[in-house]
Design an enzyme around this catalytic site. Structure first.
Site, PDB file in Angstrom:
ATOM      1  N   HIS B 323      37.191  41.273  35.883  1.00  0.00           N
ATOM      2  CA  HIS B 323      38.110  40.546  36.769  1.00  0.00           C
ATOM      3  C   HIS B 323      38.384  39.110  36.343  1.00  0.00           C
ATOM      4  O   HIS B 323      39.484  38.609  36.524  1.00  0.00           O
ATOM      5  CB  HIS B 323      37.584  40.604  38.203  1.00  0.00           C
ATOM      6  CG  HIS B 323      37.576  41.994  38.751  1.00  0.00           C
ATOM      7  ND1 HIS B 323      36.416  42.721  38.926  1.00  0.00           N
ATOM      8  CD2 HIS B 323      38.584  42.810  39.109  1.00  0.00           C
ATOM      9  CE1 HIS B 323      36.716  43.915  39.388  1.00  0.00           C
ATOM     10  NE2 HIS B 323      38.014  44.001  39.507  1.00  0.00           N
ATOM     11  N   ASP B 348      40.256  46.657  46.029  1.00  0.00           N
ATOM     12  CA  ASP B 348      38.902  46.182  46.313  1.00  0.00           C
ATOM     13  C   ASP B 348      38.810  44.665  46.488  1.00  0.00           C
ATOM     14  O   ASP B 348      37.793  44.144  46.935  1.00  0.00           O
ATOM     15  CB  ASP B 348      37.916  46.674  45.249  1.00  0.00           C
ATOM     16  CG  ASP B 348      38.369  46.303  43.847  1.00  0.00           C
ATOM     17  OD1 ASP B 348      38.879  45.183  43.667  1.00  0.00           O
ATOM     18  OD2 ASP B 348      38.220  47.137  42.926  1.00  0.00           O
ATOM     19  N   ASP B 402      53.362  52.465  48.599  1.00  0.00           N
ATOM     20  CA  ASP B 402      53.361  52.970  47.229  1.00  0.00           C
ATOM     21  C   ASP B 402      54.049  51.917  46.368  1.00  0.00           C
ATOM     22  O   ASP B 402      55.173  51.493  46.667  1.00  0.00           O
ATOM     23  CB  ASP B 402      54.133  54.303  47.212  1.00  0.00           C
ATOM     24  CG  ASP B 402      54.087  54.980  45.849  1.00  0.00           C
ATOM     25  OD1 ASP B 402      53.833  54.293  44.840  1.00  0.00           O
ATOM     26  OD2 ASP B 402      54.312  56.203  45.794  1.00  0.00           O
ATOM     27  N   ASP B 420      47.163  46.497  38.575  1.00  0.00           N
ATOM     28  CA  ASP B 420      45.799  47.021  38.415  1.00  0.00           C
ATOM     29  C   ASP B 420      45.713  48.385  39.090  1.00  0.00           C
ATOM     30  O   ASP B 420      45.387  48.498  40.266  1.00  0.00           O
ATOM     31  CB  ASP B 420      44.813  46.035  39.053  1.00  0.00           C
ATOM     32  CG  ASP B 420      43.363  46.468  38.852  1.00  0.00           C
ATOM     33  OD1 ASP B 420      43.140  47.406  38.058  1.00  0.00           O
ATOM     34  OD2 ASP B 420      42.475  45.888  39.486  1.00  0.00           O
TER      35      ASP B 420
END
Lengths: 225, 622
Positions: B323, B348, B402, B420
């Site tokens: 990251h 996340d 989406d 990502d």
């Protein structure tokens, strides 16, 4: 007789191959155009199977009295609707229709192709000699075989190597070719005009197929505009 | 039983059995794709093989029984299907266990062949048995009444398929484990067999078979109620496949001592948080040479891995190497801190944790398809600790959508776009790596903005040499076709000549003077190499460990950037990344081409990612 029989098995095989490839091509294209891939994919498959059922119910009655004639009509419609299905979707997309209208058109296309494909097995069974025992189970067998090779061809060749637009044109051409084969199988009882229409369609499909990559580039540019 | 009722029950059976048949097909396909890499290929292979086996069943019925259908035969078929069908998911999971065992203990490709063989055998058996059903019902129906029965049964067959095809994705898959669905469908087959038995349609069924059907009812109920435990058993076998493959006996060990796998299922993916055994010394110490996280936070969480759909996502101990490079190297390459940032995927929150470190960044718009992972990032203690509670930052705005249609319809222009997404192992994800998607990204970017994407997936499917040869070409030409002029590959690279790390490695090696390295060679077999001498061994081990931590990224700009850009400043409070490592990461060979080569371009109409040549690879967690 035996030769006509084996030709009908070949036709069954090719037709079920074409139908499942149309289905997979449409499912894949819809998932590219509309959000929520998993749902689109399963709705496409469900609707397709449903309309196959409608088609086979509709095929009862008068259609079975002239199976060859109606089968040729079905092939002409399938070659046009299926062969140009992706092209239709790209045009609908380029018109910037509202989501609902686009969705309606796309699913209408799936249902139409499904109903037409549903006509095929009952018509093919009717086309065979009535005295032939267990013709339906043999026809079903070839139907499954075609579907098997259709899925394999889609996964390994049509989608990753040929691309969706050339594939749909190729399968449309196959439908048009089967129409010609049916004329040979059915003999000379069929109207001449129908044969000319069928031959013209085949020529059109082959021309499009030869220019598939230009058609492909044109529609991608339209899509990205 | 009256004639009318018999024909009615044949119609009902046709609907039920064809629904069961398509459910088996979808069920096995789902179980297989959860353990294989290229989803579309395995889905198609399963469905195709299933269909041909059904065809074989139909032909076998025609040849062998000469069209003589009996209720006794239908009873037997249903009993066999109940047993094999309900076991199908178990067989697929077990085949994967055996494949892992084989890969570790014998040779690499053997596991794949074993897996494919066992799975195919299951598909063929179930397909064959269900293929007997429709012709059998047709024959039974025809014996009762001849007119129009065939077409009616065929139509009911199609309706049953629709029923199964809609039930599976919309009702069964979101609410039940695959094992439960398998047991339930097997139970329906059993019910049909019991119906034939109790309605006295068939009187010839033997006592043994009656007893067997009764026993099956009990077994199914017990297994269904314990499906959660069974699922956990197989999850542990998947994630701890190295530990479970120590011996043939340990394959069947329930592994009670291992921590429970935390699983969150959403309509889009399975999110697993796995506690792994601590890594061995000296790697544990070496990590701490490269990252000062555990010096700053001695009680930071350690030993967790996040998996999405069974694919490695992040490792709590060293996720910074991913990251920090992903977020900051582009800022350095760009020479300017962006103001409005669009983050696609990255549910996340770890990537945003890095981005909010810049006071210059005014807004971060995050688009993720999956509400579940975003919610976990907000509330799950582990993820919240790791992402430093970034979801509460006032600059972060989350949109659940989406990314593909979002970006296509997007009108706003951004200074930076971060992409990502999970590795594009199947065609549905490959859409997010397509020329079309990158064209939308191009349009959503300000003229002096930059985009960056994670191409780390490449490494998992191809080794370093292949990466630059084939797969990177696909990325390069796809991005070129989308209009990007600057396409710069960079890698999260760490120095491999770190004296402190080498000293730790030498200490751990001690006196041993020879090391035999076995590596998966490209294609078939194993590549063997001998390393001699302590220093060479230390260098080899450190190098391969550090290479394992590497990820590939691609930095993009609309215009051609000068070959020697002015590197901008990045924030300083990082655990792993520093100025020297930024230079190390961008210093790698680049692909050059004036125009896009069409055969490499990944399009929604013709995918080149994932590479179809690797279709047969099965999934292992790491």
């Amino acid at each position: 007789m035996k030769r006509i029989l084996s030709r009908i098995y070949l036709i069954t095989f090719v037709l079920s191959f074409c139908s499942i490839v149309y289905e997979l091509i449409l499912a894949q294209t819809l998932s590219a155009f509309l959000a929520d891939t998993v749902l689109r994919y399963s709705v496409t498959v469900g609707l397709y199977l449903f309309s196959l059922g409608i088609g086979s119910l509709l095929a009862e009655g008068t259609f079975l009295t002239a199976p060859a004639f109606y089968l040729i009509i079905v092939e002409i419609l399938l070659a046009v609707l299926g062969g140009f299905s992706i092209v239709f979707l790209f045009v609908a997309d380029a018109l910037r229709l509202s989501g609902g209208v686009f969705s309606f058109l796309a699913h209408g296309l799936i249902i139409l192709i499904g109903i037409l494909s549903g006509f095929e097995v009952p018509l093919l069974i009717a086309l065979m000699d009535k005295d032939q025992p267990n013709r339906e189970s043999l026809i079903l067998g070839f139907n499954y075989l075609g579907a098997f090779l259709g899925t394999i061809a889609f996964a390994f060749i049509f989608y990753p190597r040929l691309g969706l637009i050339p594939s749909s044109l190729l399968v449309g051409t196959m439908n048009a070719l089967i129409g010609i084969l049916l004329f040979k199988a059915a003999g000379d009882k069929l109207p001449k005009g129908l044969f000319i229409l069928q031959a013209l369609l085949l020529v059109l499909m082959v021309c499009c197929l030869l220019n598939a990559s230009a058609i492909n580039d044109y529609f991608i540019k339209l899509y990205l505009r | 039983m009256p004639q009318q009722h018999k024909i009615g029950s044949i119609y009902v059976m046709t609907i039920i059995l064809s629904a069961c048949s398509i459910l088996y097909e979808l069920l096995i396909a789902q179980a297989v794709v959860s353990l294989a890499t290229n989803m579309v290929v395995f889905y198609s292979l399963t469905i195709g093989l299933y269909l041909i086996s059904m065809g074989l069943g139909a032909l076998y019925f025609h040849r062998h029984f000469k069209g003589q259908g009996t209720w006794e035969l239908l009873f037997r078929v249903e009993m066999a299907l109940a047993i094999i069908g309900s076991l199908s998911v178990f067989i697929v999971y077990f085949a994967h266990m055996l494949a892992g065992f084989c890969e570790i203990r014998f040779f690499f490709l053997g596991g794949t062949i074993l897996f494919l063989g066992l799975v195919m055998l299951t598909i063929i058996m179930i397909g064959f048995l269900t293929g007997l059903e429709v012709p059998l019902l047709l024959r039974l129906g025809q014996e009762l009444r001849t007119t129009q029965v065939i077409n009616r049964i065929l139509a009911f067959d199609y309706f049953g398929s629709l029923l199964g095809g809609v039930l599976f994705p919309l009702v069964l898959l979101p609410h039940f484990e695959l094992i439960q669905i398998g047991l339930a469908v097997g139970f329906i087959n059993l019910l049909v067999a019991l119906f034939i038995l109790f309605m006295r349609i068939e009187k010839k069924v033997g006592l043994m078979e009656q007893a067997l059907s009764g026993l099956l009812v009990v077994v199914f109920s017990i297994a269904f109620l314990n499906a959660g435990n069974i699922e956990q058993f197989f999850l542990k076998k998947y994630y701890y496949y190295k530990e479970t493959s120590e011996s043939f006996v340990s394959l069947f060990d329930p592994m009670d001592k291992y921590p429970t796998i935390e699983r969150y299922a959403s309509p889009y993916q399975k999110i697993d948080i796995v506690q792994v055994p601590p890594i061995a010394s000296p790697y544990w110490e070496i990590l701490r040479v490269y990252s000062n996280k555990y010096h700053v936070y001695p009680d930071a969480p350690t030993g967790y891995i996040l998996f999405l759909d069974g694919f490695f996502q992040l490792w709590s101990d060293f996720e910074e190497v991913y990251h920090e490079y992903f977020a900051h190297v582009p800022v350095a390459l760009n020479g300017k801190v962006p103001q409005d940032v669009l983050v696609l995927g990255a549910g996340d929150g770890m990537l945003m944790r890095e981005l909010v470190k810049y006071p210059g960044i005014k807004t971060i718009t995050q688009v993720d398809i999956d509400r579940t992972i975003v919610e976990l990032a907000r509330v799950h203690p582990l993820l919240r600790w790791l992402n430093n509670n970034v979801m509460a930052d006032s600059r972060v705005k989350v949109i659940i959508a989406d990314a593909y249609p979002f970006l296509r319809n997007n009108q706003k222009k951004f200074d930076a776009i971060y992409m990502d997404f999970p590795a594009p192992f199947d065609y549905n994800l490959s859409k997010l790596y397509s020329r079309e998607f990158y064209s939308f990204a191009f349009k959503s970017l300000k003229d002096d903005g930059y985009a960056v994407l994670d191409a780390a997936s490449l490494k998992a499917l191809s080794d370093e040499k292949d990466f630059l040869k084939s797969d990177a070409q696909m990325y390069f030409h796809t991005l070129k076709a989308a209009g990007f002029q600057t396409i710069h590959f960079f890698t999260s690279r760490l120095e491999q000549d770190n004296p402190e790390a080498l000293a730790l490695m030498r200490k751990a090696i001690g006196d041993s003077n020879q090391l035999v390295v076995k590596e998966r060679a490209d294609g078939f077999g194993i590549h063997r190499e001998e390393v001699n001498g302590q220093e060479a061994i230390a260098q080899h081990l450190l190098s391969s460990f550090m290479t394992d931590q590497e990820h590939q990224f691609i930095f993009l700009k609309k215009e051609k950037q000068a070959s020697d850009p002015q590197y901008g400043e990045i924030v300083s409070d990082l655990f792993v990344l520093n100025k020297a490592r930024v230079f190390l990461s961008i210093n790698q060979s680049q692909i050059e081409a004036a125009a896009a080569e069409p055969s490499y371009v990944n399009s929604i109409l013709r995918p080149t990612i994932p590479n179809i040549s690797y279709w047969w690879r099965i999934k292992f967690p790491y």
